[in-house]
Scaffold this motif. Sequence first.
Motif, short mmCIF file in Angstrom:
data_model
loop_
_atom_site.label_atom_id
_atom_site.label_comp_id
_atom_site.label_asym_id
_atom_site.label_seq_id
_atom_site.Cartn_x
_atom_site.Cartn_y
_atom_site.Cartn_z
N LYS A 49 0.82 -1.22 0.00
CA LYS A 49 0.00 0.00 0.00
C LYS A 49 0.85 1.27 0.00
CE LYS A 49 -4.23 -1.94 1.78
NZ LYS A 49 -4.39 -2.97 2.76
N ASN A 52 1.79 2.96 -3.99
CA ASN A 52 1.02 3.93 -4.77
C ASN A 52 0.43 5.04 -3.90
OD1 ASN A 52 -1.09 2.65 -3.51
ND2 ASN A 52 -2.38 2.55 -5.33
N THR A 54 -1.28 4.84 -1.15
CA THR A 54 -2.50 4.55 -0.37
C THR A 54 -2.17 4.85 1.10
OG1 THR A 54 -3.15 2.84 -1.92
CG2 THR A 54 -4.19 2.76 0.24
N TYR A 76 -1.63 16.45 -4.88
CA TYR A 76 -2.64 15.58 -5.45
C TYR A 76 -2.33 15.19 -6.89
CZ TYR A 76 -7.15 13.40 -5.03
OH TYR A 76 -8.14 12.46 -4.94
N ILE A 80 -1.81 11.40 -8.49
CA ILE A 80 -2.50 10.81 -9.65
C ILE A 80 -1.46 10.30 -10.66
CG2 ILE A 80 -4.00 11.36 -11.65
CD1 ILE A 80 -5.58 11.15 -9.07
N ARG A 83 -0.14 7.07 -9.53
CA ARG A 83 -1.05 5.93 -9.74
C ARG A 83 -1.16 5.53 -11.20
NH1 ARG A 83 -4.86 7.97 -4.81
NH2 ARG A 83 -3.52 7.03 -3.23
N VAL A 88 -1.47 -0.96 -8.63
CA VAL A 88 -1.41 -1.92 -7.53
C VAL A 88 -2.65 -2.80 -7.54
CG1 VAL A 88 -1.34 -2.16 -5.02
CG2 VAL A 88 0.02 -0.39 -6.12
N PHE A 90 -4.56 -5.25 -5.18
CA PHE A 90 -4.60 -5.64 -3.77
C PHE A 90 -5.01 -7.10 -3.61
CE2 PHE A 90 -5.50 -1.02 -3.84
CZ PHE A 90 -4.38 -0.60 -3.15
#
Lengths: 493, 229
Positions: A49, A52, A54, A76, A80, A83, A88, A90
């Motif tokens: 996590k 990226n 998270t 922000y 982006i 990502r 990723v 999960f």
Amino acid sequence: MIRFKDVHYAYKGEDGGKDILKGVSLQINMGEFIGIKGDNGSGKSTLVKLFNGTFLPDKGEIDIDGIKLHKGFKDYNKLINLRKKCGVVFQNPDNQIISSTVLEDVKFGLKNIGLKEHEAAEKALKMLEYMKLQKKKNYPPNHLSGGEKQRLVIAGILVMEPDIIVLDEPTSMLDKKTSKEIIDLLNKICKEQKKTVVIVSHKAEDLRHCDRVLQVKDGVIVEDDIEAAANLEEVENKNLETVGMSEFTDSKLSSDSKTVYKEISDSDKNEATNAQNIEFRDVVFSYENSKGERIIGKEKPFNTLIKKGKVTAIVGDNGAGKSTLACLIAGLYKVKKGKILNNDNCRVVFQNPDYQLFEDSVLNEVMSGIRYLKRNKKKRFWEKNVESKTGENLSEKDLAKEALELVGVPKKYYDRSPLNLSGGEKKLVTIAAILAMKPDILILDEPTAGLSEKYCKRVYDIINELKKDNKTVILISHSEEEVEKLAEERILI
Amino acid sequence: MRINTLGMYYDGGSVIHRLNPLIKLIFVFAYVISLSFISDLKIYLIYTGVLLLLYLISKVPLTYAFRSLRGIIWMLIFTFIMDIFFTKGDVIFKLHFLTITKEGLLLGTRVCLKFMLFFMASALMTYTTTIDEIASTLYKLLKPLEKIKFPAADVVLVITIALRFIPIITEEYEKAYLALKSRGAFDRGTNVFQMVLAMGKVIKVLFISAIRRAVDISNAMEARCYVRG
């Protein structure tokens, strides 16, 4: 290049939090295929996590190909971009499928990065073809098998063309064949498209293509094994020795043990009645809304025998109906046609412990089943099935403690909430909760899925102890090795 | 475990599936709102007929329509009982203190039909329209309200996740229920009070899992560059 420098991360909680990562430092070159292994609760999923953003590190710095993450990172736009660059996947595919059809789900990310409907649809369809899911593009995702769901979530990330792909236990719910397909596909993507692939897994065979394998232990990287792929066979043998199972690898099981029962003869039927074996007679089962598609007895009614006092494995591909069969034997589902004989007092331990923990403490959890049975005055189940057979009249607490000792849950956990235990410990508690009910037939549905070596060994030991006591155990597993090691009989569906 | 519920898509490939989602959404709104103002049972029959015809055209089996009601069946039964026994009017049946009146019977039928049609119409919408189509259409509809600071994007997100959640929660309910059933909590002979307590435990597990799921799903959405609005 990906670089983690002295990264710390702690889960915040009422008790001040729990340190998960305690100074992780690593370096991954672009284009590498990297494996990460480690025990349940060692911090692998937390590490994923962080790739990226998270989670952000509490201390230390992460550099993902030029994008630097640190405590308090708030840019922000950069997030982006990160990502887009680093996809990723999960752990549980069910929690990552967002849309109501397969095609829509693959389009989801593309639309988020601003692609027009027709561009997104075109790319998504190509991706579905690549992942061999094009025929199911309009299916609702919960009608897909485990392997297909996993391919779908990978497709949802791949279609966005990230340079780095990180996957957390992508094969934990898959059979060997599907696992191999997924891992080979990731290797192909890494080699052909020059992507960086990072894969977290317990399974040695998942890590066979890796250029390097990192081991996480107690929140730090303890091993960086460059020759991991070459040493795979050695690693596997070592694993077997560690779990005390090497004696089974030479197939000391009798030839009879490998019999695949698909049909039974009249003599078998007599044997079933005499020996109280579990017998399926012309059984057919379908789910009420499956458009009449049969799950059990697909081509013709299902007939088979499960011998009393043996460990029998039910094997088959993802979606073959193994778990459904377990529910039928335990009487949790009713057969549509035919009947099942001699299946009284059968209990199941299901795959995911999270749905099997209902009480506030471990001890209460294990006592709950006995309480339900004892309070059931109408059937007088407990008196008839347990006390009269065993001649014991132990208290609920004593029985629960006995079961917890058998599975090896330490006493210090007895008063803790089962929800606060690690995945492996939770699994042991759910097994103890069923064992304490003294079932005549015990079904274990994928008992080692998602468990690390240490807990797998514990589960194998429990099954071996039950085997010594001539208990009837039905083992549902997609791991051929596991079946080979533990089962005396096997049924293929 | 394959359960069909509200919030699931049925691949029928019909004219209704291909119809502009905006038209479908407006139709369902109009259908549901106009239904609220109707009291004549004959008009209810027309509404029922229209809905059944639409199900037929959509190729979604009628059994799916009825199964969408499974979640509210107990509420329907409860409402019906309350209406038939506690509405004053012409008595048509009397046993000790229990009386059933003509007005009660009519009211109960009306209310239950209303709820059933509400649910079946909404279910037809989700059986024939993907969640993404519903979300983008709703957003288009609500976007003008952003000028008066209405949080249109947030409302759409909540509705999308709620629709996505219904099938998931139904599946999880079955997992938790079967696990507790395997512990003997719902065996024949268990007293009703114990069963109600056990159901409470299943709901507790669902609640914990819903929170965990919500976090996981929002992480997965963000991992695929989802930005509200």
